[in-house]
Scaffold this active site. Structure first.
Site, short mmCIF file in Angstrom:
data_model
loop_
_atom_site.label_atom_id
_atom_site.label_comp_id
_atom_site.label_asym_id
_atom_site.label_seq_id
_atom_site.Cartn_x
_atom_site.Cartn_y
_atom_site.Cartn_z
N CYS A 17 -35.07 20.25 -14.53
CA CYS A 17 -33.80 20.64 -14.40
C CYS A 17 -33.58 22.11 -15.07
CB CYS A 17 -32.81 19.74 -15.07
SG CYS A 17 -32.89 19.64 -16.78
N ASN A 20 -33.16 21.36 -19.35
CA ASN A 20 -34.08 20.30 -19.90
C ASN A 20 -33.51 19.38 -21.21
OD1 ASN A 20 -37.56 20.20 -21.57
ND2 ASN A 20 -36.48 18.72 -20.00
N CYS A 22 -30.25 17.43 -20.48
CA CYS A 22 -29.40 16.63 -19.82
C CYS A 22 -30.31 15.73 -18.97
CB CYS A 22 -28.03 17.14 -19.36
SG CYS A 22 -27.26 18.04 -20.48
N ARG A 23 -30.35 16.30 -17.67
CA ARG A 23 -30.95 15.51 -16.37
C ARG A 23 -32.38 15.19 -16.40
NH1 ARG A 23 -29.03 19.51 -12.03
NH2 ARG A 23 -29.50 20.97 -13.91
N SER A 24 -33.38 16.20 -16.73
CA SER A 24 -34.52 16.04 -16.74
C SER A 24 -35.26 14.87 -18.01
CB SER A 24 -35.55 17.12 -16.59
OG SER A 24 -35.37 17.93 -17.58
N ASP A 134 -25.05 18.69 -12.41
CA ASP A 134 -25.34 19.02 -13.70
C ASP A 134 -24.08 18.69 -14.47
OD1 ASP A 134 -25.61 20.34 -16.16
OD2 ASP A 134 -25.74 22.32 -15.40
#
Ligand code: 4NP
Length: 164
Positions: A17, A20, A22-24, A134
Site C-alpha cells: 500500500c 505500510n 494500515c491496509r497492507s 485508504d
C-alpha cells in the site's frame, strides 16, 4: 541463482500500500492468519511494504491493530518501503489501489521483474470497486469496511494460490 524466489518451495506474496501502516499490514496479517489456520505455513512466505517511506520502522496504525485484534488477527509487521530486490524476490506482488499498482509497474519495468502483480480486489467477489480505499484519514468504521474487503479477497487469493 533463482532470484525470483530464494526458497523456491514456498510461494512468496508481498502486499503493498502507500504507508505500510494500515491496509497492507492488515492484508499481511489476515493472509498469514488464514494460511496458519489451513496448516500451510511451510508453503508460503508473506510480507508487506509501502511505496512511501514516511512511516518506516513504525508498528501498524492503532486503528488497524484494533480491528485486526477484534477479529482475532495479530499484526506482527513494522513498516518498510518496497525495494527493487522485492520485485526480484517475490512471486506475487499484490497492490491495494491503482496508484500503488502504477508505482509498482514502474519498478517492474526498471528491474525486469517477473513477479505477478495484481490488485488485491481482483480476488474480491463483491463488485463495489476494484481498490481498497485508504482508511488513514477516516474513522474506525472505514477500518472495519477495509477489514471485510481484505478478508474476502484474502480468502479467494489463498484458494487460488493453494491450487497453483
Ligand atoms: P496505508 O495508509 O497506505 O494503508 O498504510 C496510509 C498511511 C499513511 C499515509 C497515507 C496512507 N500518510 O500519508 O501518512
Amino acid at each position: 541463482m533463482d532470484t525470483n524466489n530464494s526458497d523456491s518451495s514456498r510461494t512468496s506474496v508481498l502486499f503493498v500500500c502507500l504507508g505500510n501502516i494500515c491496509r497492507s499490514p492488515l492484508a499481511e496479517g489476515i493472509f498469514l492468519h488464514l494460511v496458519r489456520e489451513a496448516g500451510l505455513d511451510d508453503r508460503f512466505e508473506i510480507d508487506s511494504a509501502g511505496t512511501g517511506a514516511w512511516h518506516v520502522g513504525e508498528r501498524p496504525d492503532a486503528r488497524a491493530a484494533m480491528v485486526a485484534s477484534k477479529h482475532g488477527v495479530d499484526l506482527e509487521s513494522r513498516a518498510r518501503q518496497i525495494t527493487s530486490d522485492d520485485l526480484k524476490h517475490f512471486d506475487y506482488v499484490i497492490a491495494m489501489d491503482r496508484e500503488n499498482l502504477r508505482n509498482i509497474g514502474r519498478m517492474v519495468d526498471a528491474t525486469g521483474s517477473e513477479a505477478e502483480v495484481h490488485l488485491l480486489r481482483e480476488y474480491d467477489h463483491s463488485s463495489d470497486g476494484d481498490e481498497v480505499p485508504d482508511p488513514y484519514y477516516g474513522d474506525a468504521s472505514g477500518f472495519e469496511m477495509v477489514y471485510e474487503m481484505l478478508h474476502r479477497s484474502c480468502l479467494t487469493l489463498l484458494d487460488r494460490l493453494k491450487a497453483a
